[in-house]
Design a protein around this motif. Structure first.
Motif, mmCIF file in Angstrom:
data_model
loop_
_atom_site.group_PDB
_atom_site.id
_atom_site.type_symbol
_atom_site.label_atom_id
_atom_site.label_comp_id
_atom_site.label_asym_id
_atom_site.label_seq_id
_atom_site.Cartn_x
_atom_site.Cartn_y
_atom_site.Cartn_z
ATOM 1 N N GLN A 30 1.145 -1.055 -0.082
ATOM 2 C CA GLN A 30 -0.192 0.192 -0.272
ATOM 3 C C GLN A 30 0.998 1.629 -0.345
ATOM 4 O O GLN A 30 0.379 1.833 -0.733
ATOM 5 C CB GLN A 30 -0.668 0.341 1.377
ATOM 6 C CG GLN A 30 -1.750 1.225 1.138
ATOM 7 C CD GLN A 30 -2.456 1.163 2.772
ATOM 8 O OE1 GLN A 30 -2.945 0.476 3.292
ATOM 9 N NE2 GLN A 30 -3.736 2.051 2.485
ATOM 10 N N THR A 31 2.201 0.879 0.761
ATOM 11 C CA THR A 31 3.220 2.187 1.000
ATOM 12 C C THR A 31 3.561 3.002 -0.840
ATOM 13 O O THR A 31 3.517 3.507 -1.049
ATOM 14 C CB THR A 31 3.523 1.750 1.463
ATOM 15 O OG1 THR A 31 2.820 1.726 3.095
ATOM 16 C CG2 THR A 31 4.843 3.414 1.741
ATOM 17 N N LEU A 32 3.830 1.443 -1.176
ATOM 18 C CA LEU A 32 4.555 1.579 -2.783
ATOM 19 C C LEU A 32 2.888 1.894 -3.420
ATOM 20 O O LEU A 32 3.715 3.149 -4.453
ATOM 21 C CB LEU A 32 5.258 0.124 -3.106
ATOM 22 C CG LEU A 32 6.079 -0.480 -2.060
ATOM 23 C CD1 LEU A 32 5.931 -1.852 -2.908
ATOM 24 C CD2 LEU A 32 7.223 0.470 -2.527
ATOM 25 N N VAL A 33 2.045 1.641 -3.561
ATOM 26 C CA VAL A 33 0.791 2.005 -4.428
ATOM 27 C C VAL A 33 0.896 4.043 -4.327
ATOM 28 O O VAL A 33 1.031 4.531 -5.070
ATOM 29 C CB VAL A 33 -0.246 1.728 -4.423
ATOM 30 C CG1 VAL A 33 -1.371 2.274 -4.767
ATOM 31 C CG2 VAL A 33 -0.172 0.022 -4.732
ATOM 32 N N GLU A 34 0.549 4.132 -3.622
ATOM 33 C CA GLU A 34 0.883 5.535 -2.505
ATOM 34 C C GLU A 34 1.788 6.486 -3.011
ATOM 35 O O GLU A 34 1.733 7.771 -3.397
ATOM 36 C CB GLU A 34 0.632 5.859 -1.002
ATOM 37 C CG GLU A 34 -0.837 5.654 -0.099
ATOM 38 C CD GLU A 34 -0.700 5.371 1.247
ATOM 39 O OE1 GLU A 34 0.326 5.647 2.310
ATOM 40 O OE2 GLU A 34 -1.628 5.127 1.455
ATOM 41 N N LEU A 35 3.188 6.191 -2.837
ATOM 42 C CA LEU A 35 4.512 6.472 -2.909
ATOM 43 C C LEU A 35 4.690 6.803 -5.138
ATOM 44 O O LEU A 35 4.975 7.403 -5.318
ATOM 45 C CB LEU A 35 5.827 6.260 -3.273
ATOM 46 C CG LEU A 35 6.288 6.186 -1.687
ATOM 47 C CD1 LEU A 35 7.504 4.759 -1.334
ATOM 48 C CD2 LEU A 35 6.190 7.643 -1.162
ATOM 49 N N GLY A 36 3.868 5.901 -5.552
ATOM 50 C CA GLY A 36 3.681 5.868 -7.306
ATOM 51 C C GLY A 36 3.043 6.431 -7.630
ATOM 52 O O GLY A 36 2.854 6.978 -8.806
ATOM 53 N N PRO A 83 11.018 -2.416 0.321
ATOM 54 C CA PRO A 83 10.646 -2.801 2.130
ATOM 55 C C PRO A 83 11.898 -3.760 2.577
ATOM 56 O O PRO A 83 12.475 -4.340 1.831
ATOM 57 C CB PRO A 83 8.810 -3.685 1.578
ATOM 58 C CG PRO A 83 8.779 -3.104 -0.755
ATOM 59 C CD PRO A 83 9.898 -2.387 -0.505
ATOM 60 N N ALA A 84 11.469 -3.372 3.443
ATOM 61 C CA ALA A 84 12.476 -3.952 3.913
ATOM 62 C C ALA A 84 12.538 -5.868 4.031
ATOM 63 O O ALA A 84 13.774 -6.128 3.469
ATOM 64 C CB ALA A 84 12.466 -3.730 5.681
#
Length: 266
Positions: free
Chosen positions: A221-227, A237-238
Motif C-alpha cells: 500500500q505504501t508503494l502504491v501511495e508513492l507511485g 521494503p525491508a
C-alpha cells in the motif's frame, strides 16, 4: 360706569389668575404631593387637580424608572490593583410622599450612595473576581442600595457594572498570562495526541506480529501511495531487501559447493 367696568375687569383678572394657580394637570406617570399650610395631604393621582392658591403647594413626583450613570471610580481591589469602574443604576420612586419628605434631593442622594457603595463593595474583591463574578457584584450593590433607599420611597431595580478600565501594565500581564495558558493547553493536547498515536501504533504492531502478511500488505500500500506521486524515487521494503540478501547468501554457498566438487575431479 367706568369705575364699574374697571372693577369688573380687575375681578376677572384676579379670577383668571386664581384659576391658573388652582388648576393643575397630573400626567399618568406622575403622582402629586400637596402641602396645605405645610402639612402633607393624601397623594393625588393622575388627572385634573384643584388646589387652593397660596394655601396649597403642589409638587409633582415622577414614578417612571430613572437611568442614572454612576461616574467612573478609582478603586483599589483586594489584591492591590488600581482599576477605574463605572456603572449604571436603574431605580423608580414607589412612595411619592417619602421621596419628598424624607430627603431633600432624592436623585443626588442616590447618586452619592451608589458611588460610595460601588467603591466599598468592589474594593472587597480581587481583580479576577471582579472580572468573573460581575453578576454577583451587581446583585450585592443593588441589595445594599435597597436597604438604604427603601426609607426614601425608592426601589432600586437593577445595577450594572458598565466599564472596567485596567492599567496598561496589567493588560500586558493578563495578555502574557492568557498566551501562556493557551500554550499550556496546546502542549497538553499535543501530548494527548502523541499518547493516542503511540497506543494506536502499538496495537498496529501487535496485529502485524500476529499476522505477518499484514506487514506485506502495508508495504504494498505504501508503494502504491508513492507511485501516485509520479516521482523517481525507488523504495524497497525491508522484507524485500532481506530476501535479496538471503538469495545472495544462497548463491554464494552454491558457488562454493560447486568449486569444492570440481576440485577433487581435477
Amino acid at each position: 360706569m367706568l369705575q364699574t367696568i374697571l372693577w369688573s375687569i380687575g375681578i376677572a383678572i384676579v379670577v383668571i389668575i386664581l384659576a391658573v394657580l388652582a388648576i393643575h394637570v397630573i400626567t399618568q406617570y406622575e403622582m402629586g404631593v400637596v402641602f396645605r399650610l405645610g402639612k402633607v395631604r393624601t397623594p393625588k393621582p393622575p388627572g385634573l387637580l384643584l388646589i387652593i392658591p397660596f394655601i396649597d403647594r403642589l409638587q409633582k413626583v415622577s414614578l417612571r424608572i430613572v437611568t442614572m450613570p454612576i461616574q467612573s471610580q478609582g478603586i483599589i481591589t483586594r489584591d492591590n490593583v488600581s482599576v477605574d469602574i463605572s456603572a449604571v443604576a436603574y431605580f423608580r420612586i414607589v412612595d411619592a410622599v417619602k421621596s419628598v419628605v424624607a430627603i431633600e434631593n432624592v436623585y443626588a442622594a442616590i447618586d452619592q450612595i451608589a458611588q460610595t457603595t460601588l467603591r466599598n463593595l468592589v474594593g472587597r474583591h480581587t481583580l479576577d473576581e471582579i472580572l468573573a463574578e460581575t453578576e454577583v457584584i451587581n446583585t450585592g450593590i443593588r441589595q445594599i442600595l435597597d436597604v438604604t433607599t427603601i426609607a426614601w420611597g425608592v426601589d432600586v431595580t437593577q445595577v450594572e457594572l458598565r466599564d472596567i478600565q485596567l492599567p496598561d501594565s496589567m493588560k500586558r500581564a493578563m495578555a502574557r498570562q492568557a498566551e501562556a495558558e493557551r500554550e499550556k493547553r496546546a502542549k497538553i493536547i499535543a501530548a494527548e495526541g502523541e499518547s493516542l498515536a503511540a497506543a494506536a501504533l502499538g496495537a498496529a504492531s501487535d496485529t502485524m506480529m500476529a499476522h505477518p502478511l499484514a506487514l506485506q500488505l502495508r508495504n504494498l500500500q505504501t508503494l502504491v501511495e508513492l507511485g501516485v506521486e509520479k516521482n523517481t524515487t525507488l523504495v524497497f521494503p525491508a522484507p524485500f531487501m532481506s530476501t535479496i540478501n538471503e538469495l545472495g547468501s544462497f548463491l554464494e554457498r552454491e558457488n562454493a559447493a560447486s568449486r569444492a566438487a570440481a576440485g577433487p575431479q581435477a
